[in-house]
Scaffold this motif. Structure first.
Motif, PDB file in Angstrom:
ATOM      1  N   VAL A 161       0.837  -1.206   0.000  1.00 45.63           N
ATOM      2  CA  VAL A 161       0.000   0.000   0.000  1.00 45.63           C
ATOM      3  C   VAL A 161       0.873   1.258   0.000  1.00 45.63           C
ATOM      4  CG1 VAL A 161      -1.602   1.369   1.409  1.00 45.63           C
ATOM      5  CG2 VAL A 161      -2.027  -1.070   1.064  1.00 45.63           C
ATOM      6  N   LEU A 162       1.952   1.231   0.776  1.00 49.99           N
ATOM      7  CA  LEU A 162       2.843   2.404   0.830  1.00 49.99           C
ATOM      8  C   LEU A 162       3.365   2.755  -0.565  1.00 49.99           C
ATOM      9  CD1 LEU A 162       4.820   1.769   4.155  1.00 49.99           C
ATOM     10  CD2 LEU A 162       3.274   3.690   3.656  1.00 49.99           C
TER      11      LEU A 162
ATOM     12  N   PHE B 172       1.036  -7.414  -4.214  1.00 49.33           N
ATOM     13  CA  PHE B 172      -0.119  -6.724  -3.645  1.00 49.33           C
ATOM     14  C   PHE B 172      -0.238  -5.314  -4.238  1.00 49.33           C
ATOM     15  CE2 PHE B 172      -2.729  -4.804  -0.254  1.00 49.33           C
ATOM     16  CZ  PHE B 172      -3.748  -5.731  -0.244  1.00 49.33           C
ATOM     17  N   TYR B 173       0.892  -4.666  -4.389  1.00 51.10           N
ATOM     18  CA  TYR B 173       0.918  -3.359  -5.056  1.00 51.10           C
ATOM     19  C   TYR B 173       0.351  -3.468  -6.482  1.00 51.10           C
ATOM     20  CZ  TYR B 173       3.374  -0.155  -8.254  1.00 51.10           C
ATOM     21  OH  TYR B 173       3.688   0.688  -9.279  1.00 51.10           O
TER      22      TYR B 173
ATOM     23  N   GLU C 145       2.432   6.183  -2.788  1.00 51.06           N
ATOM     24  CA  GLU C 145       3.506   7.031  -3.299  1.00 51.06           C
ATOM     25  C   GLU C 145       3.312   7.304  -4.782  1.00 51.06           C
ATOM     26  OE1 GLU C 145       8.143   6.143  -3.253  1.00 51.06           O
ATOM     27  OE2 GLU C 145       7.169   5.866  -1.297  1.00 51.06           O
ATOM     28  N   GLU C 146       2.885   6.259  -5.493  1.00 48.91           N
ATOM     29  CA  GLU C 146       2.776   6.401  -6.938  1.00 48.91           C
ATOM     30  C   GLU C 146       1.455   7.043  -7.385  1.00 48.91           C
ATOM     31  OE1 GLU C 146       3.943   3.206 -10.249  1.00 48.91           O
ATOM     32  OE2 GLU C 146       5.076   3.102  -8.374  1.00 48.91           O
TER      33      GLU C 146
ATOM     34  N   LEU D   9      -1.132  -1.642  11.415  1.00 42.78           N
ATOM     35  CA  LEU D   9      -1.252  -0.674  10.314  1.00 42.78           C
ATOM     36  C   LEU D   9      -0.607   0.675  10.639  1.00 42.78           C
ATOM     37  CD1 LEU D   9      -4.926  -1.438   9.145  1.00 42.78           C
ATOM     38  CD2 LEU D   9      -2.793  -2.485   8.388  1.00 42.78           C
ATOM     39  N   LYS D  10       0.056   0.756  11.790  1.00 43.67           N
ATOM     40  CA  LYS D  10       0.682   2.023  12.233  1.00 43.67           C
ATOM     41  C   LYS D  10       1.547   2.704  11.159  1.00 43.67           C
ATOM     42  CE  LYS D  10      -0.054   2.601  16.918  1.00 43.67           C
ATOM     43  NZ  LYS D  10      -0.037   1.364  17.786  1.00 43.67           N
ATOM     44  N   PRO D  11       2.337   1.919  10.386  1.00 47.10           N
ATOM     45  CA  PRO D  11       3.199   2.578   9.384  1.00 47.10           C
ATOM     46  C   PRO D  11       2.419   3.395   8.357  1.00 47.10           C
ATOM     47  CG  PRO D  11       3.796   0.258   9.633  1.00 47.10           C
ATOM     48  CD  PRO D  11       2.534   0.457  10.404  1.00 47.10           C
ATOM     49  N   LEU D  12       1.092   3.178   8.304  1.00 42.38           N
ATOM     50  CA  LEU D  12       0.286   3.879   7.294  1.00 42.38           C
ATOM     51  C   LEU D  12      -0.336   5.163   7.834  1.00 42.38           C
ATOM     52  CD1 LEU D  12      -1.458   0.660   5.960  1.00 42.38           C
ATOM     53  CD2 LEU D  12       0.084   2.107   4.621  1.00 42.38           C
TER      54      LEU D  12
END
Lengths: 327, 327
Positions: free
Chosen positions: B21-22, B299-300, B26-27, B42-45
């Motif tokens: 997802v990250l 997944f991306y 970005e894209e 999910l904290k990194p999001l």
């Protein structure tokens, strides 16, 4: 032993079947071979095999009724000859559907069997290890009972002809869980579990079926045919791609020299044609269908398959299997 | 554009979905992404996507009923979020059967469509040329009417998303002749002929289906799944065999250096995973099922597929197609 050969009706006709038979006779002089077809084309066999003239040829795309109507076709005369001579086996490279119909109608099914199954030893990822896949195209629809009969015939074939002790049996499905598949597959799974079918392991997907741990892969004829043809298609794709890759330029040709032996091994592992033919299991005699585009070697291999099946008395063994438990 | 992502339930869980997802965010900074799952993971999001907590996870082998009962699962909460937010697309790497059932029940099918079909662009022997295969596993049984609906959805998808003008359409069968196949395939063939279905060419076998001249391959879900999985199995077999061959010794390793580029090309041509996911066609929204064993890149890629389908308004185009001729 007597083997009846339908010499006509394949892509290459007698150009493939005559040298194929000649090689077979040379190697198995104890077998009486009856060759049925256009007598002019069978001249090279004079004195070596019994030649029986037949006027007509069953076309490759012949339907069931058309075949039966063509009474003087090499296929029908060959079947009649088998009955007259009480021969042990019959081989044809002609129309699969035609051969299946004509043998089913005239030679009958083994008592207890509802449908014949076309089967062939199938290559796996393990070198030299073959598995039995059935049905690969005799039927378009199959009942759970028929799938169970295929499991039984396949097991007997694996044990008696491929010498696999206690063969394991899987149902081809769209998931490994017992509840996956068409209603017929789900029901067949349930009944095979209930009857503690020897070696039955459950469902398997097409992806894992080729890993080499399956001995007998049971499928309805439609899905089995998709399985077979798709495998051939992808194998062809890889074969062509590799050939193109290695012949591209001098450097790639040098690369080829470094792996020639390994490539040959992969090719041998995954060779659909080496077995020469498909068996019609369930018919009350040994009936082998050689590839429609057989060359002399492939046709000779099909004759060898018929010989081995007759020698091993596979039909009698299937009969016993179906009498024993009265199904 | 709003995309809802079920972050849980795949083999690698949030270890794959979070970085996937990250990269997507970005894209495609213009897309609003809603991530549903265990908020701790999910904290990194945070600050980049809207995080929605969901207590439960749908197990990979969940059946239809089990999924619907798990109300607080990330899959169900994601679907509820899609409805609330009137979002454009939903992506999940969780249980295929579960995702299919839950989207069918809660998001409904497009009017006129009886069954959703799982489809994925499929590699062919021609480099870069993909074909659409459907259904590859949503159903175990399909009526002729459903096969015709698959032909229609597949054509629209091929034309609008893969940019294939006047796509040709084939029915997967056990023979090329019109009368070959299950009763359902034979009847579908007959009706597609009668209605002069645009681009319909007839039946095709698994062996020829991959040659690169097919745009849309129509099949019932059971046979379609066998086709897909068998292809994967043989491709895996060849991949493993070649790897073993080239790493055998110094000489074979030198051989590898001579054809490295060509091998990469073959691998790219026949890469099932590059598309990232399968589409659930027929559902009244864009629904993409990422591979259960997705890594971050896969997944991306699935998220990109969802983006493209939403951007191209595929669902609206299928709706139009089904309204136009009132079927």
């Amino acid at each position: 032993m007597k083997v009846i050969v339908d010499m006509m009706g394949s892509d290459h006709g007698t150009e493939a079947t005559v040298p194929g038979v000649l090689r077979f006779i040379e190697e198995y002089p104890d077998v009486q071979v009856f060759c049925v077809g256009n007598e002019d084309e069978l001249k090279p066999l004079e004195g070596k095999a019994t030649i029986i003239h037949a006027e007509d040829v069953v076309p490759m795309d012949a339907g069931a009724l058309q075949v039966l109507r063509l009474r003087n076709s090499s296929m029908n005369v060959a079947i009649a000859t088998l009955l007259e001579e009480e021969a042990n086996a019959i081989v044809s490279a002609g129309s699969t559907g035609g051969f299946l119909s004509a043998t089913t109608v005239k030679l009958k099914l083994i008592p207890g069997i509802e449908r014949a199954a076309i089967t062939a030893p199938f290559p796996t990822a393990i070198k030299g290890k073959k598995m039995v896949v059935l049905d690969i195209g005799a039927s378009n629809e199959n009942t759970p009972e028929q799938l169970i009969q295929f499991a039984k015939m396949g097991s007997i074939y694996a044990e008696k002809v491929l010498d696999i002790e206690n063969p394991n049996v899987y149902l081809l499905s769209n998931g490994a869980e017992d509840d996956k598949g068409t209603p017929e597959v789900v029901e067949a799974n349930k009944r095979l579990r209930e009857m503690d079918f020897p070696g039955f392991k459950g469902n398997i997907e097409g992806r894992e079926a080729l890993d080499g741990h399956v001995d007998v892969l049971v499928s309805g004829g439609f899905a089995g045919n998709i399985f077979l043809k798709t495998s051939e298609g992808i194998a062809k794709f890889f074969g062509n791609s590799l050939k193109k890759m290695f012949t591209k330029n001098l450097s790639t040709k040098i690369g080829y020299l470094h792996v020639r032996k390994g490539l040959k091994e992969i090719q041998d592992t995954f060779d659909y044609k080496s077995t020469g033919g498909a068996m019609l299991l369930g018919i009350n005699t040994v009936a082998v269908k050689a590839h429609g585009n057989s060359d002399a070697y492939t046709f000779y291999s099909a004759l060898k398959v018929a010989y081995k099946m007759a020698k091993q008395d596979v039909v009698a063994k299937i009969k016993e299997g179906f009498v024993e438990d009265g199904s």
